[in-house]
Design an enzyme around this catalytic site. Sequence first.
Site: not given
Length: 509
Positions: A292, A116
């Site tokens: 994804r 992150k």
Amino acid sequence: MFTKILVANRGEIALRVIRACREMGIASVAVYSDADARAPHVREADEAVRIGPAPSAQSYLKGDRIIEAAKETGAQAIHPGYGLLSEREWFSKAVRDAGLAFIGPPPEAIAAMGSKVAARQLAIAASVPVVPGTTEALRDAAEAEEIAKKFGYPVLLKAAAGGGGKGMRVVREASEMSASLDAARREAKNAFGDDAVYVEKYVVGPRHVEIQVLGDTHGNMVSLLERECSVQRRHQKMIEEAPSVAVTPELRRRMGETAVRAAKAAGYVNAGTCEFLLDRDGNFYFLEMNTRLQVEHPVTEFVTGIDLVQWQIRVAAGEALPFRQDDIVPRGWAIECRITSEDPANGFLPSTGTVNYLRVPSGPGVRWDGGIEAGSEVGLHYDPMLAKLIVYAANRELAIDRMHRALLELTIDGIESSRDFHLRVMEDEEFRAGAIEIQWLERRLDSLVGRAPPPGTARLAALVAALIADSDRHVPRVNGSAANGSSAASSATPSTDAWTRTARLEALR
Ligand code: MV4
């Protein structure tokens, strides 16, 4: 183009990919654990390979075994679906190193967006707006207070290694800083083995709006517009829609350009999603990128008319995208409800058992992406999401009405599901007004799943009234009048035979 693809997943997403393969004239190979030997995805694929016992760690997460299965069956590519191996950098690399195509991003792009803090730094370098704050690990509370003073309270402490909200603490004033920093550090250490914590300005009451992107290997990248995903509970999305009531055409263009810039900076190829917080003033901030295909991709497919899975496959085979950004225009409204084996009336406790009856909604504008059928065993080995119900209509109001109708058509017997919860949301005035943000569901949960009468209320209320009237008629008579003293009212009720009463009881059940 590939002639055979292995699908490294299970449930509804495996079926979704198998369907795309069949439409494209590509053979599909399923993989399955012992628990899934008779699962729909195994039957629907052209071939199936057993990969191990029920636990994912011994089956669907066995990347090497899955790559072996692809080679044995002569598949040229692997689609990972979502979850499981889909965002593992090593798996994308191992597939490529085995001479197969990974139908997803290259390992380098997964790595660039995987952490992150790395994603935040990459975004800053690419002039992508992020929430004001730091990226360096905080030294102590004094430093944290100094930074918080600069940005203004409230601030949010975040675990550098974080994700899914773990290690996050809101700090509302300086006096809370020291204790909150300790707590965030402890939680981060436990969850990620790393106690590094940094600080951001806390965005109050934002929406979660994400942008779908799609890129090819020729340098083309387009935004496939936004999804509104604010209706979530404990970081689990429940309902998603496209477009978002909060996004104007001008904001859509700016968020889309921003998402494409972030994805390009990561060297992204294939389908991916940039997550943003959108505040009440229309400011948006990049949070992270999901590398994804996402659960909620069907709402984007409806409003853009683009089959995301087919394009994932074409892009992975080296095809160039034929559309330009100007071609991508939202049309109509799509909503998705996640149908899970959780009991909303019981704190969303997972429910297990056998699906002994299933009635699947259909009709105009309805799409059912399901992984279960009558006879399916629902256990605790895998994700509780059983299916997604997606509807499409000309506008949001019509889409909500259509979703309500489709949910009324849905019957799942044998296990508890989120069906009734979704009916309540579709009836909710705030939801219907689009007045939702990331805390909305948790704030409203009690009134949505509480002691209020069940949904479909008018018809059910009529049934209950009929039953009560009926039972009155059959109360044994004492001294010539009904035991409950309601003989006058009940004598006006038409007589009902035992068969009809049983049918009504069944309907109520
Ligand atoms: C935030 C935020 C408010 N302000 N950052 C939660 C998980 C992690 N990926 C980021 N999250 C948040 N970051 C600032 N500066 C609120 C959340 C947040 C959230 C974000 C997206 C979707 C659902 C959420 C639920 C709670 C908190």
